[in-house]
Design a protein around this motif. Structure first.
Motif, short mmCIF file in Angstrom:
data_model
loop_
_atom_site.label_atom_id
_atom_site.label_comp_id
_atom_site.label_asym_id
_atom_site.label_seq_id
_atom_site.Cartn_x
_atom_site.Cartn_y
_atom_site.Cartn_z
N MET A 1 -13.05 -0.83 75.48
CA MET A 1 -12.72 -1.59 76.37
C MET A 1 -13.02 -2.63 76.76
SD MET A 1 -12.90 -1.67 81.01
CE MET A 1 -11.95 -3.02 82.01
N PHE A 2 -13.71 -2.76 76.24
CA PHE A 2 -14.97 -4.54 75.88
C PHE A 2 -14.96 -4.71 74.08
CE2 PHE A 2 -16.35 -2.99 79.82
CZ PHE A 2 -16.75 -4.07 80.85
N GLY A 3 -15.10 -3.64 73.56
CA GLY A 3 -14.63 -4.29 71.95
C GLY A 3 -14.44 -5.21 71.53
N PHE A 4 -12.81 -5.50 72.11
CA PHE A 4 -11.82 -6.45 71.19
C PHE A 4 -12.33 -7.91 71.75
CE2 PHE A 4 -10.34 -6.00 75.91
CZ PHE A 4 -9.95 -7.20 76.36
N VAL A 5 -13.54 -7.58 73.08
CA VAL A 5 -13.78 -8.93 73.34
C VAL A 5 -15.12 -9.28 71.91
CG1 VAL A 5 -15.08 -10.19 74.61
CG2 VAL A 5 -13.67 -8.73 75.55
N LYS A 6 -15.93 -8.57 71.40
CA LYS A 6 -16.69 -8.60 70.72
C LYS A 6 -16.43 -8.97 69.45
CE LYS A 6 -20.41 -6.24 73.06
NZ LYS A 6 -20.89 -4.75 72.77
N ARG A 7 -15.60 -8.21 68.86
CA ARG A 7 -15.01 -8.55 68.18
C ARG A 7 -14.04 -9.94 68.12
NH1 ARG A 7 -13.77 -2.89 68.71
NH2 ARG A 7 -11.42 -3.99 69.22
N SER A 8 -13.76 -10.80 68.76
CA SER A 8 -13.12 -11.56 68.90
C SER A 8 -13.87 -13.02 68.50
CB SER A 8 -13.10 -12.10 70.54
OG SER A 8 -12.11 -13.66 70.52
N ASP A 9 -13.07 -13.91 68.04
CA ASP A 9 -14.01 -14.66 66.91
C ASP A 9 -13.54 -15.87 67.92
OD1 ASP A 9 -13.93 -14.29 64.67
OD2 ASP A 9 -11.87 -15.03 64.28
N ALA A 10 -13.44 -15.94 69.36
CA ALA A 10 -13.72 -16.86 70.47
C ALA A 10 -15.03 -17.03 70.84
CB ALA A 10 -13.29 -16.62 72.17
N PRO A 11 -15.77 -18.44 71.08
CA PRO A 11 -17.09 -19.11 71.96
C PRO A 11 -17.47 -18.26 72.92
CG PRO A 11 -15.43 -20.48 71.95
CD PRO A 11 -14.63 -19.73 71.65
N VAL A 12 -18.98 -17.83 72.52
CA VAL A 12 -19.49 -17.04 73.63
C VAL A 12 -20.00 -16.96 74.62
CG1 VAL A 12 -22.07 -16.01 73.95
CG2 VAL A 12 -21.64 -17.04 71.98
N GLN A 13 -19.34 -18.54 75.05
CA GLN A 13 -19.12 -18.42 76.70
C GLN A 13 -18.14 -18.01 77.41
OE1 GLN A 13 -20.11 -21.20 74.45
NE2 GLN A 13 -19.08 -23.02 74.98
N VAL A 14 -16.53 -18.03 76.22
CA VAL A 14 -15.20 -17.83 76.90
C VAL A 14 -15.78 -16.10 76.86
CG1 VAL A 14 -12.73 -17.65 76.06
CG2 VAL A 14 -14.76 -19.23 75.65
N LYS A 15 -16.09 -15.58 75.88
CA LYS A 15 -16.20 -14.11 75.95
C LYS A 15 -17.13 -13.39 77.12
CE LYS A 15 -17.01 -13.53 71.05
NZ LYS A 15 -17.41 -12.84 69.85
N ARG A 16 -18.29 -13.85 77.30
CA ARG A 16 -19.05 -13.94 79.18
C ARG A 16 -18.08 -14.26 79.71
NH1 ARG A 16 -23.23 -17.07 80.49
NH2 ARG A 16 -23.81 -15.85 81.53
N ALA A 17 -17.08 -15.20 80.03
CA ALA A 17 -16.06 -14.98 80.91
C ALA A 17 -15.26 -13.75 80.92
CB ALA A 17 -15.90 -16.59 81.73
N ILE A 60 -5.55 -11.30 81.02
CA ILE A 60 -5.87 -12.22 81.65
C ILE A 60 -7.00 -12.81 80.94
CG2 ILE A 60 -7.01 -14.69 83.25
CD1 ILE A 60 -5.10 -13.95 85.23
N ALA A 61 -7.88 -11.70 80.84
CA ALA A 61 -9.68 -11.62 80.08
C ALA A 61 -8.80 -11.69 78.66
CB ALA A 61 -9.63 -10.23 80.24
N TRP A 62 -8.31 -10.87 77.73
CA TRP A 62 -7.57 -10.95 76.50
C TRP A 62 -7.03 -12.36 76.41
CZ3 TRP A 62 -2.69 -10.85 74.64
CH2 TRP A 62 -2.21 -10.55 74.05
N TRP A 63 -6.22 -12.74 77.65
CA TRP A 63 -5.40 -13.78 77.14
C TRP A 63 -6.11 -14.91 77.01
CZ3 TRP A 63 -1.38 -17.24 80.84
CH2 TRP A 63 -0.86 -17.44 80.13
N LEU A 64 -7.04 -14.65 77.49
CA LEU A 64 -8.48 -15.91 77.57
C LEU A 64 -9.37 -16.07 76.61
CD1 LEU A 64 -9.56 -17.56 79.60
CD2 LEU A 64 -10.93 -16.04 80.23
N LEU A 65 -9.14 -14.95 75.05
CA LEU A 65 -10.15 -14.95 74.33
C LEU A 65 -8.78 -15.43 73.28
CD1 LEU A 65 -11.04 -11.20 73.99
CD2 LEU A 65 -12.58 -13.66 74.00
N SER A 66 -7.72 -16.03 73.12
CA SER A 66 -6.96 -17.05 71.97
C SER A 66 -7.15 -18.51 72.83
CB SER A 66 -5.27 -16.46 72.38
OG SER A 66 -4.50 -17.00 74.01
#
Length: 139
Positions: A1-17, A60-66
């Motif tokens: 569930m949280f794995g795709f957040v860690k693999r994302s290229d988004a900045p750290v603060q967006v990943k935390r949110a 929304i959490a997934w979409w935010l990473l874009s």
């Protein structure tokens, strides 16, 4: 569930949110399952409503990473609205005079912890450095 957040290229603060939003979705899922078990599966509306909230916040959490501006608006709106509802729920719970000892899991699992997670995500998203990541972005 949280794995795709860690693999994302988004900045750290967006990943935390995003992680805070996913944690909120996980708490809603746990609370929904507990309620379904307690009620013996008689109240299907509550189960369906909880699953819709889990799916919506997860999306929304997934979409935010874009890093799209629309995703930021949806995330801020959802966090703000659901936090306000949570504060109303805490107020109603305390005003009703319910004994905290018998409904302790309700108070913590379904009210205090979700509001904390949503407010934390909201505050991360509205900070100037995070908000600037979404300025000028469009679909």
């Amino acid at each position: 569930m949280f794995g795709f957040v860690k693999r994302s290229d988004a900045p750290v603060q967006v990943k935390r949110a995003s992680i805070f939003l996913l944690s909120y979705a996980l708490l809603v899922l746990i609370g929904t399952v507990f309620y379904a078990v307690e009620s013996g599966g008689e109240d299907m509306r509550e189960l369906i409503r909880g699953l819709i909230r889990v799916g919506g916040i997860g999306y929304i959490a997934w979409w935010l990473l874009s890093l799209k501006k629309e995703a930021w608006w949806f995330a801020v709106g959802a966090c703000g609205f659901l936090s306000a509802l949570g504060f109303l729920g805490i107020g109603a719970f305390l005003y009703a005079g319910s004994s905290v000892s018998s409904d302790y899991y309700l108070l913590v699992l379904k009210l205090i912890a979700p509001v904390y997670l949503l407010l934390h995500a909201f505050l991360i998203l509205v900070r100037a450095d995070t908000r600037s990541l979404f300025v000028g972005k469009s679909a």
